[in-house]
Structures are given as C-alpha cells and as structure tokens.
Design a protein around this motif. Sequence first.
Motif, short mmCIF file in Angstrom:
data_model
loop_
_atom_site.label_atom_id
_atom_site.label_comp_id
_atom_site.label_asym_id
_atom_site.label_seq_id
_atom_site.Cartn_x
_atom_site.Cartn_y
_atom_site.Cartn_z
N PRO A 46 0.82 -1.21 0.00
CA PRO A 46 0.00 0.00 0.00
C PRO A 46 0.86 1.26 0.00
O PRO A 46 1.81 1.38 0.77
CB PRO A 46 -0.81 -0.12 1.30
CG PRO A 46 -0.11 -1.12 2.14
CD PRO A 46 0.67 -2.00 1.23
N GLY A 47 0.52 2.16 -0.91
CA GLY A 47 1.25 3.42 -1.00
C GLY A 47 2.47 3.37 -1.90
O GLY A 47 3.05 4.40 -2.22
N PHE A 48 2.89 2.18 -2.33
CA PHE A 48 4.05 2.05 -3.21
C PHE A 48 3.61 2.35 -4.66
O PHE A 48 2.51 2.01 -5.06
CB PHE A 48 4.62 0.63 -3.19
CG PHE A 48 5.53 0.33 -2.03
CD1 PHE A 48 5.42 0.99 -0.83
CD2 PHE A 48 6.49 -0.65 -2.13
CE1 PHE A 48 6.24 0.70 0.25
CE2 PHE A 48 7.32 -0.95 -1.08
CZ PHE A 48 7.21 -0.28 0.11
N SER A 49 4.50 2.96 -5.40
CA SER A 49 4.25 3.16 -6.83
C SER A 49 4.53 1.85 -7.57
O SER A 49 5.08 0.91 -7.00
CB SER A 49 5.14 4.28 -7.38
OG SER A 49 6.50 3.86 -7.35
N ARG A 50 4.18 1.81 -8.84
CA ARG A 50 4.48 0.61 -9.64
C ARG A 50 5.98 0.36 -9.69
O ARG A 50 6.43 -0.78 -9.62
CB ARG A 50 3.94 0.76 -11.06
CG ARG A 50 2.47 0.61 -11.16
CD ARG A 50 2.02 0.68 -12.59
NE ARG A 50 0.58 0.58 -12.66
CZ ARG A 50 -0.13 0.94 -13.67
NH1 ARG A 50 0.46 1.43 -14.76
NH2 ARG A 50 -1.43 0.82 -13.66
N ALA A 51 6.74 1.44 -9.81
CA ALA A 51 8.20 1.30 -9.88
C ALA A 51 8.76 0.76 -8.56
O ALA A 51 9.68 -0.06 -8.57
CB ALA A 51 8.82 2.65 -10.21
N VAL A 83 11.08 -4.04 -5.63
CA VAL A 83 11.07 -5.13 -4.64
C VAL A 83 11.08 -6.47 -5.36
O VAL A 83 11.82 -7.39 -4.98
CB VAL A 83 9.85 -5.01 -3.71
CG1 VAL A 83 9.73 -6.23 -2.80
CG2 VAL A 83 9.93 -3.75 -2.87
N ARG A 84 10.29 -6.60 -6.43
CA ARG A 84 10.26 -7.85 -7.20
C ARG A 84 11.63 -8.16 -7.81
O ARG A 84 12.07 -9.30 -7.83
CB ARG A 84 9.20 -7.79 -8.28
CG ARG A 84 7.81 -8.02 -7.78
CD ARG A 84 6.82 -8.21 -8.94
NE ARG A 84 5.54 -7.69 -8.54
CZ ARG A 84 5.10 -6.45 -8.75
NH1 ARG A 84 5.83 -5.59 -9.42
NH2 ARG A 84 3.93 -6.07 -8.34
N ALA A 115 10.26 4.30 4.38
CA ALA A 115 10.80 5.50 5.04
C ALA A 115 10.71 6.73 4.13
O ALA A 115 10.64 7.86 4.63
CB ALA A 115 12.24 5.26 5.47
N THR A 116 10.68 6.53 2.81
CA THR A 116 10.61 7.65 1.88
C THR A 116 9.18 8.04 1.52
O THR A 116 8.98 9.06 0.87
CB THR A 116 11.37 7.32 0.57
OG1 THR A 116 10.71 6.25 -0.09
CG2 THR A 116 12.81 6.97 0.85
N LEU A 117 8.20 7.23 1.93
CA LEU A 117 6.81 7.54 1.60
C LEU A 117 6.32 8.74 2.39
O LEU A 117 6.62 8.88 3.57
CB LEU A 117 5.90 6.34 1.92
CG LEU A 117 6.06 5.10 1.06
CD1 LEU A 117 5.13 4.00 1.57
CD2 LEU A 117 5.75 5.39 -0.40
#
Length: 171
Positions: free
Chosen positions: A85-90, A95-96, A125-127
């Motif tokens: 949650p909150g992560f962009s596609r990039a 992570v993948r 931490a950067t979100l």
Amino acid sequence: MSSDSTAAALLTVLAGSLILPLLLVGGIFLIIGLNTGSTPGPYTVVFAKAGDECGATGHYLDASTGEPLRCMGQGGLRDASLEFPGFSRAQNAEVRRRLATLAEDGELSVFDHRSVQAKIDGIVATLPPGTRVERESGSTRIWIGSGLTVAGLLLLSGFVWRWRRNRRTGF
C-alpha cells in the motif's frame, strides 16, 4: 426469609450482573489489545512454506523462491501479493527485482530475507505520511480493557468490603 435477606440476595445478583460483564469484557479487550502488536504489519514480508498458516496482514512469500504464497488464513485460502500500500508501480517492481536477483542461485537465505525486508523498509521511510499505512495499534483497546477491568475490580472490592462490614455487624 426476611425482607433484609431478600434485599441482600437481590443486591448480590445485581452486583454480580454488573461486575462479571465488566471484568469479562475488560479482559477480552486487554487480550485483543496486547495481541494486536504481534501481527505482521502492512509492510512486513513473512517467509513461509507452502501449507503454512498465514494471518490477515503481511505479505507471505515462499521461503526458498520468494514467490507469493498461497496459504491458509482466517476464513480459508489467502493469496499473497507483492503490492504494498502506497508504493508506486516502480517501487513494487524494485522489490520484485530484488527478490528475483536474490533467488537466482535457487535458494533464499535468511540474509536474503532480511535484505528484502530492509529494501521494503527503506522505501517505506521515503513515503509521504499521507500515503503510508500505519501499523494497527492495540493501545486504544488496552486502555478500554484496563478501564473496564479497573472499574470491575473497584466495584468488586467495594461490594466485598460492604459485605464483610455487614457480616461483622450481624446484618
């Protein structure tokens, strides 16, 4: 049976019907509140084996391959994903890629598991605070449970004190 003993019996039943639910509900709230912090958070990766049980939160991955795991959870089978949650596609793709790179040798070690979690923690931490999903805290439930339990114990101690006093005076 005199009216005094009938009144005492009714007061005992009334006190018990007030005190017991307070203690019971307070204890339940305390147990739930204390156990809330032990579940994986929304950004926690749990490495497990196929067939293991999984909780309602956390991302469950195969311990050896890093692939999302299908596991038994509350209410049946649960499919894990690598969408945070909150992560962009990039960021999800990053992570993948980390998992795929670490799994190239065919096995993920404990150090690889820690590396993946460290990568996720670094992104979290950067979100910005508005997009980050905070881990559920049990502090509200703990306070409610503590308050109900203390109220029940105070009522119980007052009732016992009054009962002992009445017993000494012969009532």
